[in-house]
Motif scaffolding. Structure first.
Motif, PDB file in Angstrom:
ATOM      1  N   ASN A 222       0.833  -1.199   0.000  1.00 52.66           N
ATOM      2  CA  ASN A 222       0.000   0.000   0.000  1.00 52.66           C
ATOM      3  C   ASN A 222       0.866   1.246   0.000  1.00 52.66           C
ATOM      4  OD1 ASN A 222      -2.389  -1.483   0.132  1.00 52.66           O
ATOM      5  ND2 ASN A 222      -2.349  -1.543   2.365  1.00 52.66           N
ATOM      6  N   TYR A 224       1.149   5.662  -1.451  1.00 49.16           N
ATOM      7  CA  TYR A 224       0.452   6.815  -2.018  1.00 49.16           C
ATOM      8  C   TYR A 224       1.449   7.869  -2.471  1.00 49.16           C
ATOM      9  CZ  TYR A 224       1.123   9.416   2.420  1.00 49.16           C
ATOM     10  OH  TYR A 224       1.647  10.046   3.516  1.00 49.16           O
ATOM     11  N   GLU A 250      -2.307   3.573  -4.109  1.00 46.86           N
ATOM     12  CA  GLU A 250      -2.321   2.362  -4.945  1.00 46.86           C
ATOM     13  C   GLU A 250      -2.202   1.171  -4.012  1.00 46.86           C
ATOM     14  OE1 GLU A 250      -2.651   2.735  -8.348  1.00 46.86           O
ATOM     15  OE2 GLU A 250      -2.864   0.564  -8.506  1.00 46.86           O
ATOM     16  N   CYS A 254      -6.227  -5.657  -3.971  1.00 46.30           N
ATOM     17  CA  CYS A 254      -7.412  -4.826  -3.740  1.00 46.30           C
ATOM     18  C   CYS A 254      -8.234  -4.774  -5.022  1.00 46.30           C
ATOM     19  CB  CYS A 254      -6.947  -3.416  -3.348  1.00 46.30           C
ATOM     20  SG  CYS A 254      -8.288  -2.273  -2.989  1.00 46.30           S
ATOM     21  N   LEU A 256     -12.101  -3.213  -6.970  1.00 42.94           N
ATOM     22  CA  LEU A 256     -12.778  -1.918  -7.083  1.00 42.94           C
ATOM     23  C   LEU A 256     -13.594  -1.590  -5.841  1.00 42.94           C
ATOM     24  CD1 LEU A 256     -13.021   0.385  -9.213  1.00 42.94           C
ATOM     25  CD2 LEU A 256     -15.304  -0.503  -9.679  1.00 42.94           C
ATOM     26  N   ASP A 259     -11.370  -0.248  -3.314  1.00 44.50           N
ATOM     27  CA  ASP A 259     -10.932   1.069  -3.789  1.00 44.50           C
ATOM     28  C   ASP A 259     -11.980   2.131  -3.438  1.00 44.50           C
ATOM     29  OD1 ASP A 259      -8.942   2.548  -5.151  1.00 44.50           O
ATOM     30  OD2 ASP A 259     -10.069   2.486  -7.030  1.00 44.50           O
ATOM     31  N   GLY A 390     -10.605   6.757 -10.435  1.00 46.74           N
ATOM     32  CA  GLY A 390      -9.790   5.596 -10.075  1.00 46.74           C
ATOM     33  C   GLY A 390     -10.249   4.346 -10.790  1.00 46.74           C
ATOM     34  N   GLN A 392      -9.820  -0.387 -10.750  1.00 49.21           N
ATOM     35  CA  GLN A 392      -9.040  -1.601 -10.550  1.00 49.21           C
ATOM     36  C   GLN A 392      -8.173  -1.715 -11.796  1.00 49.21           C
ATOM     37  OE1 GLN A 392     -11.265  -5.015  -9.252  1.00 49.21           O
ATOM     38  NE2 GLN A 392      -9.671  -6.457  -9.898  1.00 49.21           N
ATOM     39  N   HIS A 428      -4.989  -5.316  -8.255  1.00 53.20           N
ATOM     40  CA  HIS A 428      -4.682  -4.100  -7.508  1.00 53.20           C
ATOM     41  C   HIS A 428      -5.523  -2.942  -8.031  1.00 53.20           C
ATOM     42  CE1 HIS A 428      -1.861  -3.992 -10.913  1.00 53.20           C
ATOM     43  NE2 HIS A 428      -1.643  -2.701 -10.687  1.00 53.20           N
ATOM     44  N   ALA A 429      -5.595  -1.903  -7.218  1.00 60.59           N
ATOM     45  CA  ALA A 429      -6.485  -0.794  -7.539  1.00 60.59           C
ATOM     46  C   ALA A 429      -5.970   0.477  -6.896  1.00 60.59           C
ATOM     47  CB  ALA A 429      -7.902  -1.087  -7.035  1.00 60.59           C
ATOM     48  N   GLY A 430      -6.460   1.605  -7.394  1.00 58.89           N
ATOM     49  CA  GLY A 430      -6.058   2.894  -6.823  1.00 58.89           C
ATOM     50  C   GLY A 430      -6.935   3.998  -7.365  1.00 58.89           C
ATOM     51  N   PHE A 431      -6.659   5.188  -6.910  1.00 56.15           N
ATOM     52  CA  PHE A 431      -7.409   6.330  -7.434  1.00 56.15           C
ATOM     53  C   PHE A 431      -6.576   7.597  -7.350  1.00 56.15           C
ATOM     54  CE2 PHE A 431      -8.774   6.155  -2.888  1.00 56.15           C
ATOM     55  CZ  PHE A 431      -8.525   7.462  -2.482  1.00 56.15           C
TER      56      PHE A 431
END
Ligand code: 4AD
Ligand code: MG
Length: 463
Positions: A222, A224, A250, A254, A256, A259, A390, A392, A428-431
């Protein structure tokens, strides 16, 4: 004598304390035998009232210089204020003027100025109530962001500002070069010979730190980013900057759902922190800038965001009893009028839209089984529209390669990004949160150029 900040004195200063302060004069009022100064040092919206006695040794000399904008040090004793509007005031025994400010030319006089005018004096506007409040709240937002991620074990990573890859694939990048633009080396085919440029290939200011954040998430789980990003889109709107700050978490392992949950908890945390630490500034915005600021904060903190798919949102927009400038149909890239209609009129709170059409989203978003939509999510806020974008990420090598080609990009440029899918790939996922849009949303400020100290936008690079 101890030098103290005005915010702290107004909060906890006691009569009979000997103190000194430094700051700038906001106003001066003279009456028989006295002068009253309002002094501000940026630590709070409220000023400290300073009382000068006409029998002070150098009164006649200093009082001439103490116009709006002058800088000074005042030493004296705190006394309970007999006047209305303040609990405590400073009875001056000694005043030192650092620099005066000629009232004939100093542009910030007492009357209220328009934000348009203040943008033209960007080097002085932070000395006004509104911009003081904006930049204190901006600072509080930044603290809240770090606190949120650090408490959850996210690593703050520093992604590069100069980059060779176009993360969003939208071609809206500023070039970085050391060429003399009057004499650019050309190849035999009369094209720019980038092999002779500083980096040996085209380089740009980054539009997003996401691709590098994905690299780091594949080692630290994890992470950022929180840093400046750049877009050369020629958008002269109240929501676009050419240089803006973005926060991009990120998360490995993980999807959506996770997220969206993180993004919602994140926004709630930042609002809560700012309400707790900047109540005076937030009350000021509510009174002077936008009467819904406090209600909005309350709504964010206490209500669940609405979640629905892009397809369901299109159905709602098609049914809307409203004429949009851009006609609605499935496949349309939503415009701010559509986003705001959903957030402001239909749901009256932030809305998370998911599963957008593949064609209107970036190559890295995970393809759904229907092959028509991707695991994207945008958070739409009342008055702002998109505040977070963001997704996935596509973790399957073959699908990602196919998507890169389909978008007309060159997979060789993304070799290292593709390697992440070759070696130990994970869902993995992020925004990405637009930091200035957040500050705008929080303060009710109408123009994004007024929530960043030094805005960069088309034809705007002064200061
Ligand atoms: O939606 P965007 O383009 O998403 C990305 O860049 C992803 N790489 C983020 C990620 O998944 N890590 O931009 C993210 C946010 C937008 O939702 C918006 O709030 C803000 O950045 N933004 C801008 N803010 C100010 N001026 C502009 N020109 C902006 N463009 C995007
Ligand atoms: Mg977006």
């Amino acid at each position: 004598m101890v030098n103290r900040r005005i915010a702290e004195i107004l909060r906890s200063g006691q009569p009979d304390e000997q103190i000194a302060i430094k700051g700038w004069v906001r106003t001066r009022r003279e009456s028989k035998g006295f002068a009253f100064l309002e002094v501000n040092d940026g630590s709070s919206l409220a000023n400290l009232q300073v009382v000068l006695n006409a029998d002070m040794p150098n009164y006649a000399e200093v009082i001439k210089q103490l116009n709006t904008g002058a800088s000074l040090e005042v030493a004296g004793i705190l006394v309970a204020s007999p006047g209305k509007g303040q609990r405590i005031e400073l009875q001056a025994s000694n005043v030192t003027v650092y620099g005066d400010a000629d009232p004939k030319t100093y542009p910030l006089q007492k009357k209220g100025h328009s934000f348009e005018f203040l943008r033209e004096i960007g080097h002085l506007r932070s000395r006004t109530n509104s911009f003081g409040a904006v930049f204190r709240v901006r600072n509080a937002c930044a603290r809240a962001i770090h606190q949120f991620f650090q408490e959850r074990g996210f690593l703050w990573i520093h992604t590069p500002i100069i980059s060779a890859s176009d993360c969003e694939g939208a071609g809206e990048m500023f070039a970085v070069t050391s060429f003399n633009l009057k004499d650019v080396p050309l190849t035999e085919a009369k094209e720019v010979d980038y092999s002779k440029d500083f980096f040996g290939k085209p380089a740009y200011l980054t539009v997003s730190g996401q691709l590098e954040a994905e690299v780091m998430a594949m080692a630290f789980s994890n992470v950022y980013t929180f840093g400046p990003t750049f877009r050369a889109e020629n958008s002269n709107t109240s929501r676009h900057l050419a240089e803006f700050w973005m926060v991009e978490p990120e998360m490995a392992f993980c999807d959506l759902q996770g997220d969206m949950d993180l993004a919602e908890a994140f926004l709630k945390h930042v609002f809560k922190y700012v309400m707790e630490t900047c109540p005076e500034d937030m009350a000021f915005f509510n009174e002077r800038i936008d009467k819904s600021v406090l209600a909005t904060a309350d709504n964010i903190i206490n209500n669940q965001f609405e979640r629905l798919t892009y397809t369901d949102a299109i159905a709602l927009l098609e049914k809307a009893d409203k004429q949009f400038q851009y006609p609605v149909k499935w496949g349309l890239d939503l415009q701010s009028e559509h986003e705001r209609y959903l957030a402001e009129e239909v749901f009256k709170k932030p809305v998370i839209l998911t599963d957008y059409p593949t064609e209107i989203k970036a190559f890295y978003m995970r393809l759904n089984d229907d092959e028509k939509t991707v695991r994207a999510m945008d958070i739409l806020a009342p008055k702002i529209g998109e505040i977070i974008g963001g997704s996935q990420r596509e973790e399957r090598l073959d699908v990602l390669e196919r998507r890169i080609k389909a978008q007309g990009l060159n997979s060789e440029d993304y070799w290292w990004y593709l390697d992440l899918r070759r070696y130990g790939t994970v869902p993995h996922a992020g925004f990405g949160l637009g930091f200035e849009r957040l500050v705008q949303f929080m303060t009710g400020m109408g123009n994004i150029r007024d929530v960043i100290p030094f805005p960069r936008a088309p034809l705007t690079v002064e200061f």
